[in-house]
Write an enzyme that holds these catalytic residues in place. Structure first.
Site, PDB file in Angstrom:
ATOM      1  N   LYS A   1      58.477  69.539  18.800  1.00  0.00           N
ATOM      2  CA  LYS A   1      58.002  70.845  19.298  1.00  0.00           C
ATOM      3  C   LYS A   1      58.610  71.971  18.478  1.00  0.00           C
ATOM      4  CE  LYS A   1      57.628  69.586  24.193  1.00  0.00           C
ATOM      5  NZ  LYS A   1      58.192  69.845  25.507  1.00  0.00           N
TER       6      LYS A   1
ATOM      7  N   HIS B   1      43.039  38.220  22.366  1.00  0.00           N
ATOM      8  CA  HIS B   1      42.280  38.033  21.127  1.00  0.00           C
ATOM      9  C   HIS B   1      42.691  39.038  20.060  1.00  0.00           C
ATOM     10  CE1 HIS B   1      39.392  35.072  22.874  1.00  0.00           C
ATOM     11  NE2 HIS B   1      39.934  35.598  23.971  1.00  0.00           N
TER      12      HIS B   1
ATOM     13  N   GLU C   1      60.401  57.191  28.069  1.00  0.00           N
ATOM     14  CA  GLU C   1      61.133  58.462  28.072  1.00  0.00           C
ATOM     15  C   GLU C   1      62.442  58.355  28.834  1.00  0.00           C
ATOM     16  OE1 GLU C   1      58.019  62.170  27.454  1.00  0.00           O
ATOM     17  OE2 GLU C   1      59.009  61.977  29.375  1.00  0.00           O
TER      18      GLU C   1
HETATM   19  O1  PA5 Z   1      58.150  63.392  31.855  1.00  0.00           O
HETATM   20  C1  PA5 Z   1      58.245  64.476  31.331  1.00  0.00           C
HETATM   21  O2  PA5 Z   1      59.088  65.316  31.703  1.00  0.00           O
HETATM   22  C2  PA5 Z   1      57.311  64.902  30.217  1.00  0.00           C
HETATM   23  O3  PA5 Z   1      56.481  63.879  29.797  1.00  0.00           O
HETATM   24  C3  PA5 Z   1      56.448  66.075  30.667  1.00  0.00           C
HETATM   25  O4  PA5 Z   1      55.704  65.675  31.785  1.00  0.00           O
HETATM   26  C4  PA5 Z   1      55.517  66.528  29.552  1.00  0.00           C
HETATM   27  O5  PA5 Z   1      56.243  66.817  28.395  1.00  0.00           O
HETATM   28  C5  PA5 Z   1      54.737  67.751  29.982  1.00  0.00           C
HETATM   29  O6  PA5 Z   1      55.607  68.782  30.312  1.00  0.00           O
HETATM   30  P1  PA5 Z   1      55.144  70.013  31.184  1.00  0.00           P
HETATM   31  O7  PA5 Z   1      54.743  69.509  32.506  1.00  0.00           O
HETATM   32  O8  PA5 Z   1      56.350  70.891  31.240  1.00  0.00           O
HETATM   33  O9  PA5 Z   1      54.004  70.656  30.451  1.00  0.00           O
END
Ligand code: PA5
Length: 444
Positions: free
Chosen positions: A421, A307, A286
């Protein structure tokens, strides 16, 4: 020794000459991270978190964890991405990947709200409904669908089982200090709340209440975890690339990326590190995968995956390098005894132990993969305890921030996550998404 970086098997790009060619870029990245002059500078709270954390909240976390341990056989943790991976990684790393199966005096911890599979949600309800349980719902935004849907289900289950009043004392909310739907619910219902700091993004939040409450509920020593992270913070403060192993690793992976290696595989020889690898993949994926750039983070548990993936690693496309986390002292060991019959021909191992065999598998694999032109970075830790893990977590977080800046991206946003989303909301008929729904209609 908390963590040792071994670049002996990493190939030409790990030479001092090649690494020092990155000095100016690393220095610029250090400047951005420590002076807040780079992209995403509103999300640098994790840099000093191991020493600057909220001490009052930290005490409340310990108290809440003690209450959960005393009144619950199960803690259900609802969250997705950065809101669950860190806690799960730590619990499995320090305790076991079989944590929920082993004998212990701490509650089972089940993670939900990270899928919308109806079968998985149903199964989780079945696992909990006849047990005494508490819920820790975690969402920074407070609006994440996977988590919100699961919380609605589990809130109702708790209220039916215990009544509204007792259910209230079994719900712990970790979310934004002021905003979001979850914060609204927590205020209306009077739940105990913990804060995801504004300046800490989800994937960097394991050392906040996001990770610490479930981790402490599982009986893990969060003081030692924070101590390990604080030691790493101090150790990797040095701006000089050649004196900073974290920066060497960050520079090295960028050199390999520029040379056409586009996949970094985190490998470990301990199944209890499987979820740590998942945490790593989210952290780097990310943070770096944007603007058409970024190493693809992959993972493997060896020797198991030798494996399955081993053939590709050895002889497939030369797009990979490996970062191997090796543990010098395993939590437990098992002797290999002499068998007078020796029908399996294994008596050459008699008197040795399973960990000895694992070590030789590690050494043999490093040599085989480097012979196959797959550079190996080795990170050695002493043992799988809280302190070593705190150190490792901070090492990777800082390497990620520095690497992202070297790469030229904002390591602290995740705009690409919104696309699915929006489509999902439109297709679900959420108010406000009517135009998008019309655009998507003839494509489904
Ligand atoms: O690293 C990040 O920002 C994302 O992976 C969030 O943790 C994830 O989308 C969950 O978001 P939230 O904590 O707002 O529900």
């Amino acid at each position: 020794m908390s963590l040792k970086l071994n670049l002996s098997y990493a190939g030409e790009f790990a030479s001092d000459e090649n690494l020092s060619s990155m000095a100016a870029e690393v220095s610029a990245a250090h400047e951005m991270l420590h002076n807040g002059t780079g992209l995403g500078n509103g999300f640098l709270g994790w840099v000093d978190l191991p020493v600057n954390y909220d001490k009052e909240e930290y005490d409340r976390i310990k108290k809440a964890a003690a209450k959960i341990r005393s009144d619950s056989q199960v803690l259900v943790v609802l969250g997705i991405g950065g809101s669950y991976l860190g806690a799960r990684a730590v619990i499995e790393f320090v305790r076991s990947n079989n944590y929920n199966l082993i004998e212990k005096d701490t509650p089972n911890v089940y993670f939900g709200g990270n899928t919308i599979s109806s079968s998985a949600v149903y199964e989780l309800i079945e696992l909990c409904k006849d047990k005494d349980f508490s819920v820790n719902v975690i969402s920074k935004s407070g609006t994440t669908t996977e988590t919100a849907v699961a919380f609605r289900v589990f809130k109702e289950l708790l209220e039916k089982k215990y009544g509204k009043e007792e259910a209230r004392g079994r719900i712990y909310v970790t979310t934004d200090r002021v905003k979001g739907a979850l914060k609204g619910v927590a205020v209306t219902e009077g739940y105990e709340t913990f804060v995801v700091p504004d300046n800490v993004g989800g994937r960097f939040s394991v050392l906040t209440a996001v990770g610490l409450l479930p981790i402490a509920a599982a009986g893990i020593d969060i003081d030692s975890l924070m101590q390990g992270a604080a030691e790493a913070r101090a150790k990797y403060l040095n701006p000089d690339l050649m004196s900073n192993d974290c920066y060497k690793y960050a520079a090295f992976r960028n050199l390999l990326y520029r040379d056409g290696r586009c996949v970094e595989m985190l490998a470990a020889y301990e199944p209890s590190m499987t979820m740590f690898c998942e945490w790593f993949k989210q952290l780097f994926g990310e943070s770096e995968g944007k603007d058409g750039k970024g190493l693809f983070p992959a993972s493997a548990i060896f020797s198991t995956d030798l494996h399955s993936l081993g053939q590709y690693i050895q002889q497939g496309q030369k797009i990979l390098f490996e970062t191997v986390v090796w543990v010098n002292n395993p939590k437990n060991d098992v002797p290999i005894d002499l068998d007078p019959v020796n029908a399996d021909g294994l008596n050459f191992l008699a008197g040795k132990s399973v960990s000895f065999v694992n070590r030789k598998a590690f050494e043999g694999t490093v040599l085989a993969h480097t012979d196959g032109d797959v550079p190996n970075v080795i990170l050695e830790i002493d043992k799988m305890d809280e302190r070593s893990l705190g150190h490792l977590i901070y090492f990777f977080e800082k390497a990620c921030g520095i690497s992202g800046y070297i790469l030229g991206v904002n390591p602290f946003d995740q705009p690409g996550v919104e696309s699915y989303k929006k489509n999902m909301f439109a297709l679900l008929g959420k108010p406000g998404y009517e135009d998008l729904r019309a655009q998507l209609a003839d494509r489904i």
